[in-house]
Design a protein around this motif. Structure first.
Motif, short mmCIF file in Angstrom:
data_model
loop_
_atom_site.label_atom_id
_atom_site.label_comp_id
_atom_site.label_asym_id
_atom_site.label_seq_id
_atom_site.Cartn_x
_atom_site.Cartn_y
_atom_site.Cartn_z
N ASN A 1 17.54 0.25 -8.25
CA ASN A 1 16.12 0.39 -8.63
C ASN A 1 15.35 -1.02 -9.11
N MET A 2 15.87 -2.08 -8.46
CA MET A 2 15.19 -3.24 -8.55
C MET A 2 13.92 -3.37 -7.74
N MET A 3 12.82 -2.37 -8.39
CA MET A 3 11.65 -2.48 -7.72
C MET A 3 10.49 -1.79 -8.82
N VAL A 4 9.49 -2.12 -8.29
CA VAL A 4 8.33 -1.50 -9.27
C VAL A 4 7.11 -1.22 -8.53
N PHE B 1 -6.08 -8.42 -1.96
CA PHE B 1 -6.02 -7.26 -2.27
C PHE B 1 -7.51 -6.45 -2.04
N ARG B 2 -8.31 -7.40 -1.45
CA ARG B 2 -9.79 -6.78 -1.11
C ARG B 2 -9.79 -5.98 0.01
N GLN B 3 -9.43 -4.76 -0.06
CA GLN B 3 -9.35 -3.59 0.91
C GLN B 3 -10.29 -2.83 0.94
N ALA B 4 -10.78 -2.16 1.92
CA ALA B 4 -11.85 -0.97 2.13
C ALA B 4 -11.59 0.31 1.63
N PHE B 5 -10.12 0.79 1.63
CA PHE B 5 -9.61 2.12 1.55
C PHE B 5 -10.15 2.56 0.22
N PRO B 6 -10.39 3.84 0.13
CA PRO B 6 -11.21 4.56 -1.08
C PRO B 6 -10.00 4.94 -2.30
N GLY B 7 -10.43 4.76 -3.50
CA GLY B 7 -9.70 5.34 -4.46
C GLY B 7 -8.61 4.25 -5.07
N ALA B 8 -7.81 4.73 -6.06
CA ALA B 8 -6.36 3.83 -6.47
C ALA B 8 -5.64 4.14 -5.80
N GLN B 9 -4.48 3.32 -5.67
CA GLN B 9 -3.35 3.39 -4.70
C GLN B 9 -2.22 2.75 -5.50
N LEU B 10 -0.86 3.49 -5.24
CA LEU B 10 0.07 2.73 -5.86
C LEU B 10 1.23 2.36 -4.55
N PHE B 11 1.64 0.98 -4.74
CA PHE B 11 2.36 0.51 -3.86
C PHE B 11 3.71 -0.04 -4.50
N LEU B 12 4.60 -0.33 -3.72
CA LEU B 12 6.00 -0.78 -4.13
C LEU B 12 6.25 -2.31 -3.93
N PHE B 13 6.87 -2.97 -4.86
CA PHE B 13 7.27 -4.34 -4.74
C PHE B 13 8.67 -4.31 -5.11
N HIS B 14 9.76 -4.66 -4.05
CA HIS B 14 11.13 -4.61 -4.47
C HIS B 14 12.08 -5.56 -3.66
N CYS B 15 12.87 -5.75 -4.34
CA CYS B 15 14.24 -6.59 -3.55
C CYS B 15 14.52 -5.88 -2.25
N HIS B 16 14.77 -6.41 -1.26
CA HIS B 16 15.43 -6.03 0.00
C HIS B 16 16.65 -6.11 0.21
N ASN B 17 17.62 -6.48 -0.76
CA ASN B 17 19.11 -6.30 -0.79
C ASN B 17 19.09 -4.92 -0.89
N LEU B 18 19.97 -4.22 0.02
CA LEU B 18 20.11 -2.81 -0.31
C LEU B 18 20.74 -2.31 -1.55
N GLU B 19 21.65 -3.14 -1.91
CA GLU B 19 22.37 -2.78 -3.26
C GLU B 19 21.21 -2.99 -4.53
N HIS B 20 20.56 -3.96 -4.50
CA HIS B 20 19.54 -4.05 -5.42
C HIS B 20 18.37 -3.08 -5.33
N GLU B 21 18.00 -2.74 -4.15
CA GLU B 21 17.03 -1.70 -4.11
C GLU B 21 17.62 -0.21 -4.31
N ASP B 22 18.64 0.08 -4.15
CA ASP B 22 19.46 1.24 -4.44
C ASP B 22 19.58 1.18 -6.12
N ASN C 1 10.21 -8.29 -13.96
CA ASN C 1 9.23 -8.28 -15.07
C ASN C 1 9.86 -7.49 -16.47
N GLY C 2 11.14 -7.54 -16.48
CA GLY C 2 12.09 -6.75 -17.51
C GLY C 2 12.14 -5.27 -17.27
N GLN C 3 11.74 -4.64 -16.16
CA GLN C 3 11.62 -3.29 -16.03
C GLN C 3 12.35 -2.92 -14.63
#
Length: 148
Positions: free
Chosen positions: A139-142, A116-137, A29-31
């Motif tokens: 920073n192709m992730m948000v 995303f309907r989960q019972a855990f409490p509070g807000a959470q941050l999770f990662l979405f990224h490319c699993h190509n190691l070079e891309h992940e390294d 998403n341009g980031q």
């Protein structure tokens, strides 16, 4: 073998997620990754994502942390992949079942459904990224945020 009940996506508007390159860096998403910042917030509901890979790109195995998803379909798949589509929506055998990673070819859009309907409490941050190691390294992730 088990049977996977499809998620109900009736009336769900898809979220567009783009994979691209800019200024010699892979982007979602341009980031690029920012440690404590969410690129977007999801709803505590079933969401549909259209993950679109740029035509002049590489294959990206996109990995979602925290939640499994179902592949709903593929569009603009490369000619070599199309004959392998044995399920509805242009899906291949490896798209069936619950997934945490999906291959997205150059120029292709893959539609996924995530609950995303989960019972855990509070807000959470999770990662979405490319699993190509070079891309992940590179920073192709948000981060994405699941609200309280």
């Amino acid at each position: 073998l088990s049977t996977v009940a499809p998620l109900d996506t009736t009336g769900v508007r898809p979220r567009r997620v783009t994979l691209s390159m800019g200024h010699m860096q892979w982007l979602i998403n341009g980031q690029q990754f920012q440690r404590d910042t969410a690129a977007f917030e999801v709803q505590r509901a079933v969401e549909v994502w259209d993950i679109e890979n740029a035509t002049n790109s590489m294959i990206h195995p996109m990995h979602l942390h925290g939640f499994s998803f179902q592949v709903l379909g593929r569009s603009n798949s490369p000619a070599a992949l199309r004959p392998l589509a044995t399920a509805s929506g242009g899906r291949v055998v490896t798209d069936l079942g619950w997934k945490d990673t999906v291959m997205i070819w150059p120029g292709e859009t893959v539609r996924i459904a995530v609950d995303f309907r989960q019972a855990f409490p509070g807000a959470q941050l999770f990662l979405f990224h490319c699993h190509n190691l070079e891309h992940e390294d590179g920073n192709m992730m948000v981060n994405y945020r699941v609200p309280a």
